[in-house]
Design a protein around this motif. Structure first.
Motif, PDB file in Angstrom:
ATOM      1  N   ASN A  53      33.657  54.479  62.909  1.00 22.58           N
ATOM      2  CA  ASN A  53      34.099  54.606  61.868  1.00 22.58           C
ATOM      3  C   ASN A  53      35.413  55.030  61.980  1.00 22.58           C
ATOM      4  OD1 ASN A  53      33.643  57.386  62.912  1.00 22.58           O
ATOM      5  ND2 ASN A  53      32.285  57.894  61.542  1.00 22.58           N
ATOM      6  N   ARG A  54      36.551  54.803  60.622  1.00 25.51           N
ATOM      7  CA  ARG A  54      37.489  54.734  60.913  1.00 25.51           C
ATOM      8  C   ARG A  54      38.049  55.007  59.337  1.00 25.51           C
ATOM      9  NH1 ARG A  54      37.521  53.959  65.438  1.00 25.51           N
ATOM     10  NH2 ARG A  54      39.225  52.452  66.986  1.00 25.51           N
ATOM     11  N   VAL A  55      38.855  56.016  59.922  1.00 25.72           N
ATOM     12  CA  VAL A  55      39.793  56.908  58.290  1.00 25.72           C
ATOM     13  C   VAL A  55      40.650  56.248  57.616  1.00 25.72           C
ATOM     14  CG1 VAL A  55      40.734  58.896  57.412  1.00 25.72           C
ATOM     15  CG2 VAL A  55      39.827  59.300  59.548  1.00 25.72           C
ATOM     16  N   VAL A  56      39.648  56.405  56.125  1.00 27.51           N
ATOM     17  CA  VAL A  56      40.634  55.134  55.665  1.00 27.51           C
ATOM     18  C   VAL A  56      40.877  56.780  53.825  1.00 27.51           C
ATOM     19  CG1 VAL A  56      39.891  53.566  53.262  1.00 27.51           C
ATOM     20  CG2 VAL A  56      39.157  53.627  55.172  1.00 27.51           C
ATOM     21  N   ARG A  57      42.812  56.694  54.380  1.00 33.00           N
ATOM     22  CA  ARG A  57      43.496  57.609  53.262  1.00 33.00           C
ATOM     23  C   ARG A  57      44.290  56.467  53.209  1.00 33.00           C
ATOM     24  NH1 ARG A  57      47.257  58.751  56.780  1.00 33.00           N
ATOM     25  NH2 ARG A  57      47.362  58.221  59.043  1.00 33.00           N
ATOM     26  N   THR A  58      44.758  57.367  51.670  1.00 37.18           N
ATOM     27  CA  THR A  58      46.431  57.113  50.839  1.00 37.18           C
ATOM     28  C   THR A  58      47.368  58.033  51.551  1.00 37.18           C
ATOM     29  OG1 THR A  58      45.832  58.831  48.700  1.00 37.18           O
ATOM     30  CG2 THR A  58      45.378  56.137  48.678  1.00 37.18           C
ATOM     31  N   SER A  59      46.882  59.460  52.063  1.00 35.57           N
ATOM     32  CA  SER A  59      47.746  60.793  52.282  1.00 35.57           C
ATOM     33  C   SER A  59      48.441  59.577  53.746  1.00 35.57           C
ATOM     34  CB  SER A  59      46.771  61.260  53.103  1.00 35.57           C
ATOM     35  OG  SER A  59      45.971  61.790  52.191  1.00 35.57           O
ATOM     36  N   TYR A  60      49.775  59.414  52.960  1.00 36.08           N
ATOM     37  CA  TYR A  60      50.753  59.154  53.992  1.00 36.08           C
ATOM     38  C   TYR A  60      52.368  59.824  53.078  1.00 36.08           C
ATOM     39  CZ  TYR A  60      48.954  56.072  56.616  1.00 36.08           C
ATOM     40  OH  TYR A  60      47.770  54.990  57.556  1.00 36.08           O
ATOM     41  N   SER A  61      53.181  61.102  54.041  1.00 40.68           N
ATOM     42  CA  SER A  61      54.816  60.396  54.033  1.00 40.68           C
ATOM     43  C   SER A  61      55.717  59.593  53.435  1.00 40.68           C
ATOM     44  CB  SER A  61      55.067  61.761  55.159  1.00 40.68           C
ATOM     45  OG  SER A  61      55.657  60.578  56.508  1.00 40.68           O
ATOM     46  N   ASP A  62      55.401  58.978  53.989  1.00 42.88           N
ATOM     47  CA  ASP A  62      55.671  57.523  53.696  1.00 42.88           C
ATOM     48  C   ASP A  62      54.903  56.402  52.071  1.00 42.88           C
ATOM     49  OD1 ASP A  62      56.930  54.788  53.132  1.00 42.88           O
ATOM     50  OD2 ASP A  62      57.097  54.385  55.296  1.00 42.88           O
ATOM     51  N   ASP A  63      55.212  56.590  51.524  1.00 45.98           N
ATOM     52  CA  ASP A  63      54.853  55.964  50.279  1.00 45.98           C
ATOM     53  C   ASP A  63      54.435  54.679  50.005  1.00 45.98           C
ATOM     54  OD1 ASP A  63      57.446  55.002  49.405  1.00 45.98           O
ATOM     55  OD2 ASP A  63      57.901  56.187  47.422  1.00 45.98           O
ATOM     56  N   PHE A  64      54.535  53.713  50.460  1.00 49.59           N
ATOM     57  CA  PHE A  64      54.701  52.562  51.358  1.00 49.59           C
ATOM     58  C   PHE A  64      53.657  52.822  51.236  1.00 49.59           C
ATOM     59  CE2 PHE A  64      53.913  49.065  54.381  1.00 49.59           C
ATOM     60  CZ  PHE A  64      54.196  48.184  53.346  1.00 49.59           C
ATOM     61  N   TYR A  65      53.294  53.539  52.412  1.00 53.52           N
ATOM     62  CA  TYR A  65      51.590  52.711  52.707  1.00 53.52           C
ATOM     63  C   TYR A  65      51.241  53.510  52.517  1.00 53.52           C
ATOM     64  CZ  TYR A  65      53.631  51.970  57.634  1.00 53.52           C
ATOM     65  OH  TYR A  65      54.418  51.184  58.652  1.00 53.52           O
ATOM     66  N   SER A  66      50.917  54.836  51.113  1.00 55.66           N
ATOM     67  CA  SER A  66      50.190  55.211  50.461  1.00 55.66           C
ATOM     68  C   SER A  66      49.916  54.358  49.233  1.00 55.66           C
ATOM     69  CB  SER A  66      51.044  56.667  50.214  1.00 55.66           C
ATOM     70  OG  SER A  66      51.219  58.101  50.624  1.00 55.66           O
ATOM     71  N   LYS A  67      50.585  53.397  48.722  1.00 52.87           N
ATOM     72  CA  LYS A  67      50.720  52.526  48.046  1.00 52.87           C
ATOM     73  C   LYS A  67      50.146  51.165  48.183  1.00 52.87           C
ATOM     74  CE  LYS A  67      54.732  53.606  45.253  1.00 52.87           C
ATOM     75  NZ  LYS A  67      55.758  53.705  45.105  1.00 52.87           N
ATOM     76  N   LEU A  68      50.188  51.185  49.013  1.00 51.65           N
ATOM     77  CA  LEU A  68      49.075  49.893  50.599  1.00 51.65           C
ATOM     78  C   LEU A  68      48.141  50.539  50.758  1.00 51.65           C
ATOM     79  CD1 LEU A  68      50.100  47.022  51.386  1.00 51.65           C
ATOM     80  CD2 LEU A  68      49.629  47.696  53.831  1.00 51.65           C
ATOM     81  N   ALA A  69      47.914  51.623  51.153  1.00 55.33           N
ATOM     82  CA  ALA A  69      46.290  52.670  50.933  1.00 55.33           C
ATOM     83  C   ALA A  69      45.582  52.563  49.523  1.00 55.33           C
ATOM     84  CB  ALA A  69      46.340  53.414  52.238  1.00 55.33           C
ATOM     85  N   PHE A  70      46.431  52.587  48.628  1.00 49.60           N
ATOM     86  CA  PHE A  70      45.403  52.721  47.560  1.00 49.60           C
ATOM     87  C   PHE A  70      44.759  51.486  46.903  1.00 49.60           C
ATOM     88  CE2 PHE A  70      46.161  51.864  42.499  1.00 49.60           C
ATOM     89  CZ  PHE A  70      45.161  53.676  42.460  1.00 49.60           C
ATOM     90  N   ASP A  71      45.939  49.903  47.121  1.00 46.02           N
ATOM     91  CA  ASP A  71      45.449  48.682  47.055  1.00 46.02           C
ATOM     92  C   ASP A  71      44.379  48.469  48.225  1.00 46.02           C
ATOM     93  OD1 ASP A  71      47.660  48.363  44.964  1.00 46.02           O
ATOM     94  OD2 ASP A  71      49.232  47.623  46.319  1.00 46.02           O
TER      95      ASP A  71
END
Length: 442
Positions: A53-71
């Motif tokens: 397993n690997r964590v799949v999260r949108t929880s980032y302090s950098d909103d670029f990664y948050s939005k990319l994780a959402f996608d």
């Protein structure tokens, strides 16, 4: 210089970056894409992209990664492509008043419109776990639950994307350990493998070699932007009855303590990991034996950390330091005290290619005449982006990446000490005399 979509593209490395890049290029109409990997079987037994397993999260302090994780999560939910690899268990993000990362992550998750639940007392923490689970107190802790995140079966995800690449006529060739780039002046035209095989790539070579990048190409001028480091992992085997008590619990991700723990998988196995102190390895034993005579000296001169895995060191490659066993046990006790009394049934050092600021390296080598591309430095947080990360690499290849992202991911970018660091991580050299014994795991 624009690339020819009918030209040969060679991708070295069949992990997260390599396979996702192949898929993105094939979807865009590139017709001759080949992926090669040193492993005899895929997912590679010692690759960072292969795990339960690997964590799949949108929880980032950098909103670029948050939005990319959402996608990425939206793609993970496409069952005809990814089947049931993704499990939306929720992710409990722990921090404290001093952990700015967790607070910024909460704000980004909230602004995206995700289902987030702030937690600031023992009662609120306990509400997000199963009633039967034996929990720690969570005293003086703060955090939040992100219901729109979870975890992915990493090995299964790699198999899914391999199928997608094959369906688009992409070629995946195993057992090809690259030891040399073939270069003519500033142009890279292919690679040479340990067994003498040569792969031509007159259009482009993409190095997606993860934590092996530095040691595989010790004479390639890449500066000090990344280094291979190991994160320590342990496993706890539950009985079916015990697993039923924890199976609906969220992933717990503690930014303050650099720790995470997953709910039980289908085999009733609980995985926990710490990267409070990342291990480097400059003891070049095993892996170097299969390379040319000058390999060891070249690595030593460059002071390059090299992964130490079950492949390079079959007898001890899975062992972690005793101090990390103790650290994992203590952190497990804080979350699930009853499970902390059970033995660790397995350990693993998971090797990542860590950049100095946690941003990836995606872009051309500045002296390569646009014939050599890097797609690496996942820094322990790339796998969740498996369905979409290749699109960034394809954009870079096609000259479509925004100037901001070109600079963010450049190989020769200026070190940023205030980048996307998730915590204050320590680093130390792996001491082979202090690896755990079976008695340490009890």
């Amino acid at each position: 210089m624009a690339h020819d979509r009918n030209g040969k593209i060679l991708i070295v490395g069949a992990g997260c970056f390599g396979l996702s890049t192949a898929l993105a290029l094939l979807k865009r109409g590139w017709t001759d894409v080949t992926v090669i990997d040193r492993a005899a079987t895929l997912p590679a037994p010692d690759g960072a992209s292969n795990d339960i397993n690997r964590v799949v999260r949108t929880s980032y302090s950098d909103d670029f990664y948050s939005k990319l994780a959402f996608d990425a999560i939206r793609e993970w939910k496409t069952r005809d492509k990814w089947h049931d690899a993704y499990h939306e268990s929720g992710v409990l993000v722990l921090g404290s008043g001093s952990v700015d990362y967790a607070h910024k992550a909460y704000l980004h998750d909230r602004d995206i419109g995700l289902r987030v639940v702030p937690l600031d007392s023992q009662a609120t923490f306990h509400q997000v776990f199963m009633l039967q689970a034996h929990l720690g107190t969570f005293e003086n802790r703060t955090g939040y639950l992100n219901r729109d995140s979870g975890w992915a079966n990493a090995g299964q995800g790699v198999k899914c994307i391999m199928d997608q690449v094959a369906a688009l006529n992409g070629k995946i060739i195993l057992g090809k350990d690259v030891v040399e780039l073939i270069q003519h002046g500033q142009k890279t035209t292919g690679v040479r493998c340990v067994d003498g095989t040569v792969f031509d790539a007159l259009e482009l070579v993409v190095l997606a070699t993860g934590s092996w990048t530095g040691s595989a190409f010790p004479d390639l001028p890449i500066g000090n932007i990344f280094q291979a480091t190991g994160q320590c992992i342990a496993m706890v085997q539950l009985t079916p009855e015990e697993a039923d008590m924890y199976k609906e619990c969220p992933v717990v991700l503690d930014f303050a303590l650099s720790f995470c723990i997953f709910p039980p998988n289908e085999q009733n196995m609980v995985k926990l990991a710490t990267h409070k102190c990342k291990q480097s390895n400059h003891n070049h034993i095993g892996l170097a034996d299969i390379h040319a005579a000058g390999y060891v000296q070249s690595i030593g001169a460059k002071n390059i950390s090299t992964p130490r895995t079950i492949t390079s060191d079959p007898y001890t490659g899975l062992l972690i330091p005793k101090a990390d066993v103790k650290e994992l046990r203590e952190q497990l006790r804080m979350v699930y005290p009853a499970l902390a009394e059970k033995p660790f049934v397995a350990t693993r050092m998971c090797w990542y290619n860590d950049s100095f600021d946690d941003d990836w390296v995606i872009g051309y080598h500045p002296k390569s005449d646009k014939s050599l591309m890097f797609a690496t430095a996942g820094s322990g947080h790339a796998y969740k982006f498996l369905p979409v990360i290749g699109q960034l690499v394809a954009d870079a290849i096609e000259g479509k990446l925004s100037p901001q992202l070109v600079n963010k991911f450049a190989l020769d970018r200026t070190p940023n000490q205030f980048g996307e660091r998730r915590d204050q991580l320590g680093r130390q050299e792996l001491d082979l005399s202090q690896l755990c014994t079976p008695e340490d795991l009890l």
